[in-house]
Design a protein around this motif. Sequence first.
Motif, PDB file in Angstrom:
ATOM      1  N   MET A   1     -55.054 -31.249  63.728  1.00  0.00           N
ATOM      2  CA  MET A   1     -54.829 -31.200  62.552  1.00  0.00           C
ATOM      3  C   MET A   1     -55.935 -30.068  62.663  1.00  0.00           C
ATOM      4  N   GLY A   2     -56.015 -29.349  61.350  1.00  0.00           N
ATOM      5  CA  GLY A   2     -57.068 -28.145  61.752  1.00  0.00           C
ATOM      6  C   GLY A   2     -57.960 -28.471  62.042  1.00  0.00           C
TER       7      GLY A   2
ATOM      8  N   THR B   1     -60.227 -27.511  60.028  1.00  0.00           N
ATOM      9  CA  THR B   1     -61.160 -27.521  58.528  1.00  0.00           C
ATOM     10  C   THR B   1     -60.842 -29.028  57.606  1.00  0.00           C
ATOM     11  N   GLU B   2     -59.506 -29.624  58.285  1.00  0.00           N
ATOM     12  CA  GLU B   2     -58.703 -30.350  56.957  1.00  0.00           C
ATOM     13  C   GLU B   2     -59.598 -32.490  57.531  1.00  0.00           C
ATOM     14  N   ASP B   3     -61.268 -31.989  56.713  1.00  0.00           N
ATOM     15  CA  ASP B   3     -62.106 -33.220  56.986  1.00  0.00           C
ATOM     16  C   ASP B   3     -61.151 -34.336  55.729  1.00  0.00           C
ATOM     17  N   ASP B   4     -60.135 -34.094  54.945  1.00  0.00           N
ATOM     18  CA  ASP B   4     -59.423 -35.357  54.397  1.00  0.00           C
ATOM     19  C   ASP B   4     -58.749 -36.167  55.732  1.00  0.00           C
ATOM     20  N   GLN B   5     -58.014 -34.950  56.087  1.00  0.00           N
ATOM     21  CA  GLN B   5     -57.046 -36.026  57.110  1.00  0.00           C
ATOM     22  C   GLN B   5     -57.668 -36.443  58.232  1.00  0.00           C
TER      23      GLN B   5
ATOM     24  N   THR C   1     -53.263 -19.779  60.363  1.00  0.00           N
ATOM     25  CA  THR C   1     -52.186 -19.140  61.199  1.00  0.00           C
ATOM     26  C   THR C   1     -51.879 -17.871  61.483  1.00  0.00           C
TER      27      THR C   1
END
Length: 245
Positions: free
Chosen positions: A59-60, A62-66, A107
């Motif tokens: 994950m990235g 800041t991909e807090d939803d994931q 990216t």
Amino acid sequence: MRSARVLVIEHQKNAGLGQLSDRLIENGLTLETVGPDTGAPVPESLDGYDALIVLGGAMGPTEDDQAPWLPATRKLLVDGVEQGVPTLGICLGAQLLATATGGHVRTMPAGPEVGLLDVGFDASAAGDPLFGDLAGTSVPAVQWHWLEADRLPESAHVLASSPACRNQAFRIGAAAWGVQFHPEALGGTAQDWVDEDRQSIHDLGLEEAVLVGDVLAAEPRLGAVWLPIADRFAEVAQLSAAQAA
């Protein structure tokens, strides 16, 4: 002297501490691993811990939803910097460290770094508690990232770079390090990551057997270069524990 307690945040099961784990334990550290696949949640504070290691993941930062444990992880990284707790962020961990302290992640414009690639340590890394012995050298490392920390906080000191990624290794404050590469990874880990996402490897025009074979062939060198870093991190952590006693 009590054993230093190290909080290890593991984002996914196939991205653990690899070759660094046994070496850290041999150096007397007590590793406590938390994260979604461990059954133990990320704690709210670093109370009772002498060091922090944040590992990689798909994950990235800041991909807090994931990955809903990321906000807590970023907070711990900020706490580590502010409190002078020895901290090491690996790949995603480095991106989280940069993001949490005011940097920026993007990216990679020229595409990802994947496989066995060289990292060049700047002469200015001399004297760094972890990477000082590598100053002025180019060494092999396993790379596996599509994102990079393109901007670091003003207080950061860049230690190593590669042609595709300027901020391969950096230190923030006295004792928080981020590395974009994977000092823990050997051939088995590379195979696990290929298995996880063969389509991406194919899309990059890379051959699985060559990719994994290069890492396997380099394992003696990867151990010689990166296991001493585990020794030095253990020394820093044990000193932190002694000072807190």
